[in-house]
Design an enzyme around this catalytic site. Structure first.
Site, PDB file in Angstrom:
ATOM      1  CE  LYS A 179     -12.839  95.268 106.378  1.00 52.44           C
ATOM      2  NZ  LYS A 179     -13.217  95.693 105.015  1.00 52.44           N
ATOM      3  CD  GLU A 254     -19.227  79.812 107.195  1.00 48.49           C
ATOM      4  OE1 GLU A 254     -18.967  79.104 106.202  1.00 48.49           O
ATOM      5  OE2 GLU A 254     -19.780  79.373 108.212  1.00 48.49           O
ATOM      6  CB  CYS A 288     -18.499  81.036  99.062  1.00 49.18           C
ATOM      7  SG  CYS A 288     -19.750  81.361 100.289  1.00 49.18           S
ATOM      8  CD  GLU A 385     -14.552  80.895  95.881  1.00 52.01           C
ATOM      9  OE1 GLU A 385     -13.577  81.460  96.406  1.00 52.01           O
ATOM     10  OE2 GLU A 385     -15.634  80.732  96.466  1.00 52.01           O
TER      11      GLU A 385
END
Ligand code: ADP
Length: 482
Positions: A179, A254, A288, A385
């Site tokens: 997906k 992750e 990331c 982040e």
């Protein structure tokens, strides 16, 4: 030569067939550089997910019984197909994601490399014979594919993140329901086209677009899915972990990062600048493992800022399809607004804008490379982040101080530091609580090395010889009466 639109599919790929959503609904896909609609994809839901899981379950029966050599050959062909269409796949990727074509080409190349790596690893899934403590019994250990794998992938690397999951899954003998992120479905759907070309049997790779909540809910809740492999935000990762608990699935995650980038006084300054540019501004800061915080020692702080700003000023913002562009748009409006809010927060708390700072065109998704000096721990950029082209720079005095600052986060994915002192190199890399450490290097990802975070950055490892373990069950067989 195949062009990008020949690889663009506007249907989901389930059991080897291209299908609409059961509801008939669709979602528009937007080019972030222009705001134009480039097409639609099915808005699939729980029923579509059940269909895809069913197809993967059926295909698993035969695929899991193939020889490692056979799976290796199929994956090799898939890798070759990716490379044969590298330019077209790169253009498709740039149109839906925005990154410069050169970066998109590299990503597609990395996808082929991951698939090839796992084609090779497929043939090295060894077991053991363990010396038995009983004279009349023998102990063997074999590895078996876990079963159907649900793979949920993000928009920042829509091709390679999926390759890193499809590769080991197929090598192990698993089948996949993928997906992709709603913003970037076409690079994932292209795996359906490539799978057909490479002769991957129907149902072994299924790609389903649509509602993340519904499809994710079905994947995590289904007893027919043995494993969830996810790349995305820590927030969604935690949700998927909770949802997977009832069926006790294997999970690999992750998740987010908050990478520190430390420059000591004894660093090679030019090398550190090059590394900082790469580690911060690649994919417009939307990775990331992009550095989130740059810590620079007091002795070279001013010089670093000046040279870093000069280098970042050379980056060129624009449509990723144009030549010479290094900085594409951000993925969507909320991504740009988040960066703006983080800049505003830092400025009210005393940070100084050295470069960039604001959109030139408030209607576009282009945000210029931005450098903030005198960043402080109490600013949002320190803990959150950023996921954008914003580089907050902090001044520090001592090694102990910077290690504490660098580790003061819930994340633990990548970190970087620059020093020419050999003993410091070992000392610091041992003390940094991260899964990936770049020493005098800002770009360290490769299919041959492990990729995975500690703390709230994730569970499990992708890539490398370790990346296949999560797709395998270990079986112990004891034969008695010998
Ligand atoms: P980002 O913040 O980078 O967009 P997300 O974690 O939101 O990261 O998205 C990563 C992937 O997770 C995407 O494919 C997205 O559609 C999917 N996703 C988002 N929410 C859910 C959910 N509730 N269940 C399953 N998947 C989800």
């Amino acid at each position: 030569m195949v062009s990008w639109f020949e690889l663009k599919r506007e249907k989901s790929f389930i059991g080897g067939v291209w299908v609409e959503a059961d509801s008939g609904a669709s979602i528009e896909v937007i080019d972030p550089a222009t705001g134009e609609i480039i097409g639609t994809v099915p808005n699939g839901g729980a029923r579509d997910a059940r269909r895809a899981i069913g197809a993967a379950k059926t295909a698993f029966e035969a695929w899991s019984c193939t020889t490692a050599d056979h799976r290796s050959k199929v994956l090799r062909r898939l890798s070759t197909c990716i490379l044969d269409h590298q330019d077209a796949l790169a253009e498709l990727l740039t149109r839906e994601q925005g990154k410069p074509l050169a970066e998109a080409r590299l990503e597609v190349g990395a996808s082929a490399a991951y698939i090839l790596w796992f084609a090779e690893e497929a043939r090295r899934i060894y077991g053991d014979i363990i010396p038995s403590p009983w004279p009349d019994r023998r102990i063997t250990v074999t590895k078996e594919p876990v079963g159907v794998v649900g793979a949920i992938t993000p928009w920042n690397f829509p091709s390679s993140m999926l390759a890193r999951k499809i590769g080991p899954a197929l090598a192990a003998g698993c089948t996949v329901v993928a997906k992709p992120a709603t913003q970037t479905p076409y690079s994932a759907l292209a795996y359906g086209v490539l799978a057909e070309q490479a002769g991957v049997p129907s149902g072994v790779i299924n790609v389903l677009t649509g509602s993340a909540r519904e499809i994710g809910g079905e994947m995590t809740g289904s007893p027919d899915v043995a494993k969830i492999t996810f790349t995305g935000s820590t927030e969604v990762g935690k949700l998927l972990l909770r949802q997977s608990a009832d069926t006790v699935k294997k999970v690999s995650m992750e998740l987010g990062g908050n990478a520190p980038f430390i420059v000591f006084d004894d660093a090679d300054l030019e090398r550190a600048i090059g590394g900082a540019i790469a580690a911060k501004f690649r994919n417009s800061g939307q990775t990331c493992i992009c550095t989130n915080r740059l810590y620079v020692q007091a002795g070279i702080y001013d010089r670093f800022l000046e040279r870093f700003a000069a280098a970042a000023a050379n980056l060129t913002v624009g449509s990723g399809l144009e030549s010479g562009i290094t900085q594409g748009p951000l993925i969507d409006r909320s991504a740009v607004e988040k960066v703006e809010q983080i800049v505003a927060d830092a400025c009210t708390k005393g940070a100084r804008i050295v470069l960039g700072g604001a959109r030139r065109d408030p209607d576009s998704l282009f945000f210029p490379p931005t450098i903030l000096a005198d960043a402080r721990p109490n600013m949002r950029c320190t803990q959150e982040e950023i996921f954008g082209p914003l580089a907050p720079v902090y001044k520090f005095e001592t090694e102990d101080e910077v290690i504490k600052l660098a580790n003061d986060t819930e994340y633990g994915l990548a970190c970087y530091f620059y020093s020419r002192d050999l003993s410091r190199t070992y000392r610091v890399s041992e003390k940094l609580k991260y899964g990936l450490v770049g020493v005098n290097e800002g770009l360290i990802t490769t299919e041959v090395a492990p990729f995975g975070g500690v703390k709230q950055s994730g569970l499990g490892t992708e890539g490398s010889k370790y990346g296949i373990a999560d797709f395998l069950n270990i079986k112990y067989t004891c034969v008695g009466g010998i």
